[in-house]
Write an enzyme that holds these catalytic residues in place. Structure first.
Site, PDB file in Angstrom:
ATOM      1  N   LYS A 214       0.950  -0.776   0.020  1.00 19.53           N
ATOM      2  CA  LYS A 214      -0.561  -0.266  -0.156  1.00 19.53           C
ATOM      3  C   LYS A 214       1.045   1.059  -0.629  1.00 19.53           C
ATOM      4  O   LYS A 214       0.522   2.593  -1.226  1.00 19.53           O
ATOM      5  CB  LYS A 214      -0.823   0.395   1.131  1.00 19.53           C
ATOM      6  CG  LYS A 214      -2.032   1.031   1.606  1.00 19.53           C
ATOM      7  CD  LYS A 214      -2.157   1.956   0.574  1.00 19.53           C
ATOM      8  CE  LYS A 214      -2.780   3.252   0.603  1.00 19.53           C
ATOM      9  NZ  LYS A 214      -3.883   3.531   0.898  1.00 19.53           N
ATOM     10  N   CYS A 268      -2.838  11.187   2.167  1.00 16.77           N
ATOM     11  CA  CYS A 268      -2.088   9.785   1.441  1.00 16.77           C
ATOM     12  C   CYS A 268      -1.128   9.774   0.546  1.00 16.77           C
ATOM     13  O   CYS A 268       0.029   9.888   1.587  1.00 16.77           O
ATOM     14  CB  CYS A 268      -3.129   8.944   0.500  1.00 16.77           C
ATOM     15  SG  CYS A 268      -5.417   9.064   1.238  1.00 16.77           S
TER      16      CYS A 268
HETATM   17  N1  SAJ Z   1      -1.823  15.404  -9.061  1.00 17.33           N
HETATM   18  C1  SAJ Z   1      -0.870  15.474  -9.768  1.00 17.33           C
HETATM   19  N2  SAJ Z   1      -0.618  15.309 -10.663  1.00 17.33           N
HETATM   20  C2  SAJ Z   1      -1.614  13.718 -11.382  1.00 17.33           C
HETATM   21  C3  SAJ Z   1      -2.096  12.939 -10.120  1.00 17.33           C
HETATM   22  C4  SAJ Z   1      -2.494  13.369  -9.096  1.00 17.33           C
HETATM   23  O1  SAJ Z   1      -0.087  16.517  -9.314  1.00 17.33           O
HETATM   24  O2  SAJ Z   1      -0.873  13.497 -12.146  1.00 17.33           O
HETATM   25  C5  SAJ Z   1      -1.845  15.668  -7.576  1.00 17.33           C
HETATM   26  C6  SAJ Z   1      -3.730  16.256  -6.548  1.00 17.33           C
HETATM   27  O3  SAJ Z   1      -3.373  17.117  -7.735  1.00 17.33           O
HETATM   28  C7  SAJ Z   1      -3.744  15.792  -5.246  1.00 17.33           C
HETATM   29  C8  SAJ Z   1      -2.359  14.557  -4.959  1.00 17.33           C
HETATM   30  O4  SAJ Z   1      -1.526  14.736  -6.275  1.00 17.33           O
HETATM   31  O5  SAJ Z   1      -3.087  16.783  -5.083  1.00 17.33           O
HETATM   32  C9  SAJ Z   1      -2.958  13.381  -5.096  1.00 17.33           C
HETATM   33  O6  SAJ Z   1      -3.983  13.307  -5.620  1.00 17.33           O
HETATM   34  P1  SAJ Z   1      -4.065  11.429  -5.934  1.00 17.33           P
HETATM   35  O7  SAJ Z   1      -5.453  12.070  -7.400  1.00 17.33           O
HETATM   36  O8  SAJ Z   1      -3.200  11.381  -7.265  1.00 17.33           O
HETATM   37  O9  SAJ Z   1      -4.445  10.760  -5.362  1.00 17.33           O
HETATM   38  P2  SAJ Z   1      -5.810  10.629  -4.074  1.00 17.33           P
HETATM   39  O10 SAJ Z   1      -4.047  10.827  -2.596  1.00 17.33           O
HETATM   40  O11 SAJ Z   1      -7.351  11.028  -3.386  1.00 17.33           O
HETATM   41  O12 SAJ Z   1      -5.601   9.422  -3.763  1.00 17.33           O
HETATM   42  C10 SAJ Z   1      -4.629   8.429  -3.377  1.00 17.33           C
HETATM   43  C11 SAJ Z   1      -4.558   6.787  -4.440  1.00 17.33           C
HETATM   44  N3  SAJ Z   1      -4.020   5.951  -4.730  1.00 17.33           N
HETATM   45  C12 SAJ Z   1      -3.224   5.714  -6.064  1.00 17.33           C
HETATM   46  O13 SAJ Z   1      -3.145   6.374  -7.186  1.00 17.33           O
HETATM   47  C13 SAJ Z   1      -1.530   5.335  -5.760  1.00 17.33           C
HETATM   48  C14 SAJ Z   1      -5.877   5.755  -3.693  1.00 17.33           C
HETATM   49  O14 SAJ Z   1      -6.094   5.133  -4.549  1.00 17.33           O
HETATM   50  C15 SAJ Z   1      -5.160   5.744  -2.691  1.00 17.33           C
HETATM   51  O15 SAJ Z   1      -7.056   4.575  -2.154  1.00 17.33           O
HETATM   52  C16 SAJ Z   1      -5.699   7.270  -1.841  1.00 17.33           C
HETATM   53  O16 SAJ Z   1      -4.615   7.947  -2.242  1.00 17.33           O
HETATM   54  C17 SAJ Z   1      -5.227   6.227  -0.521  1.00 17.33           C
HETATM   55  O17 SAJ Z   1      -6.447   7.189   0.957  1.00 17.33           O
HETATM   56  O18 SAJ Z   1      -4.304   6.248   0.378  1.00 17.33           O
END
Ligand code: SAJ
Length: 417
Positions: A214, A268
């Protein structure tokens, strides 16, 4: 023995949807949360968080009597722990909520029960849950991962949630799960419980492997985003549009770079990589550097905004979006909030913050001079500089003529077209 009654401890972004989905599949669910307001709101059939379709599922589960909430655990066949696991100021995992939840269920545990840790935890935390339970209930036998095949009265497993905020209900059902047992039979018991709702495959392993799996998923995403953000740091001064670089590079069949942005937020991805680093501080330079690259983005964006001609001339700045990503109300670790803070350190211009999901500015911003929460239309008409921080749908749909002639910093590439 089939699970008929589940107690879900922690009714937040993961616990409440999990409780509601299990209840909708015919399991009796008691949700437990320390916050009386949360409990009351759920018992009224109203979720206290914004997530697509959650209101409907919670209302259905409560009105049929399958889901109810309270502030202390009751006897059940299985306990799912979905409590926060934040980090401390020196970036060490804070397991105090998990320990409190474990100690709260200890008095009501009985032979044959199952305890599942869903919260994201550092390696070894599921084992500690077993140790805390053993100390609280010396009359029951708990699994010892060092003694394969040992006899135990209660099963313990780690089944980390993997759902993406904004798609939680879909992903709860469709995603694969990795389930790690503390004892030999614990993962299989947990799989049988989740099988009532989960359509994805369930992969069984040990608790410590599941813990690191995870953490690795979120650290992988963080490192990839840091790479994209570093490319932005290179491309911007060269006058190259980093989004073109990412888009064209991704046409290569073995390249998949994520999107640069104002930084990485949420509870996360901005937190979990530090759990790996805490386990191996001298063996994680890449993971730690990625965290720092992403953490430095808000200051870099603020610097860019401060150098805009309209800002140098004293014009008002509209900052659109505070939540950490689009169309949710979650401000935890949000880089958008940090951009506003960093901007205030650099310039004295009025800053009009627009965030449709909140009714008051959060601590940290509310006490800053000249920073006000505004309606979108007002901010767009008053400001000379527009900074798009969070790509909420309502912002993407702003007609181009409403921002024409203003200085624009689009940190999400949402207005690129
Ligand atoms: N972000 C970027 N660029 C991207 C993708 C995301 O800057 O290309 C930023 C987003 O704007 C945000 C942050 O990253 O600020 C995180 O957003 P996210 O959509 O990537 O992820 P979370 O934190 O909402 O959810 C993640 C997910 N993990 C993965 O995709 C590996 C989700 O599946 C998990 O369940 C969650 O963390 C968790 O609870 O751990």
């Amino acid at each position: 023995m089939p699970v008929e009654h589940v107690c879900v401890i922690g009714l937040g972004y993961v616990g409440l949807p999990t409780a509601a989905v299990l209840a909708s599949r015919g399991i009796r669910v008691t949700g437990v949360d320390v916050n009386q307001k949360t409990v009351d709101s759920i018992n009224d059939g109203k979720p206290h968080i914004i997530e697509p379709d959650l209101d409907m599922v919670v209302y259905g589960a409560v009105s049929t009597g399958q889901l109810s909430a309270r502030t202390d655990p009751v006897e059940a066949d299985a306990f799912i722990m979905a409590v926060p696991t934040p980090f401390t100021d020196d970036r060490q995992p804070d397991l105090s909520y998990l320990q409190a939840a474990t100690e709260a269920i200890a008095p009501v545990l009985k032979k044959g029960d199952l305890v599942v840790v869903e919260s994201t935890v550092p390696v070894g935390a599921t084992r500690r849950v077993g140790e805390w339970l053993k100390a609280a209930r010396p009359d029951l036998a708990f699994p010892n991962p060092d003694v394969p095949g040992d006899a135990h009265d209660v099963c313990i497993a780690h089944s980390p949630e993997r759902v993406l905020p904004g798609r939680v209900l879909l992903e709860l059902v469709r995603n694969d799960r990795v389930i790690g047992g503390l004892g030999d039979d614990c993962a299989a018991c947990t799989k049988a419980l989740y099988a009532v709702a989960v359509e994805g495959d369930m992969h069984l392993t040990t608790a410590s492997t599941a813990e690191l799996v995870k953490l690795s998923e979120n650290a992988f995403r963080d490192v990839n985003i840091a790479f994209a953000n570093e490319l932005a740091n290179v491309a911007d001064p060269l006058g190259i549009d980093v989004r073109d670089v990412v888009r064209f590079a991704n046409f290569h069949p073995r390249v998949n770079i994520l999107n640069p942005g104002p930084g990485v937020g949420g509870h996360c991805i901005a937190v979990d990589p530090w759990f790996i680093a805490a386990s191996a501080p001298d063996r994680t330079p890449l993971i730690q550097t990625a965290r720092r690259v992403n953490d430095e983005r808000p200051a870099a964006i603020a610097e860019q905004v401060a150098s805009l001609p309209s800002v140098a001339a004293g014009g008002a700045i509209a900052c659109l979006g505070l939540s950490y990503k689009a169309d949710i109300d979650d401000l935890r670790e949000s880089p958008s909030v940090h951009v506003v803070e960093e901007l205030r350190k650099r310039v004295e211009n009025p800053i009009l913050v627009v965030e449709p999901h909140i009714s008051a500015l959060p601590d940290g911003l509310s006490e800053l001079d000249g920073v006000t929460l505004s309606a979108l239309a007002e901010a767009l008409s008053r400001a000379d500089a527009i900074v798009l921080l969070t790509d909420h749908k309502v912002f993407i749909e702003v007609p181009p003529q409403d921002i024409a002639g203003k200085d624009v910093v689009d940190t999400r590439g949402a207005w690129k077209a």
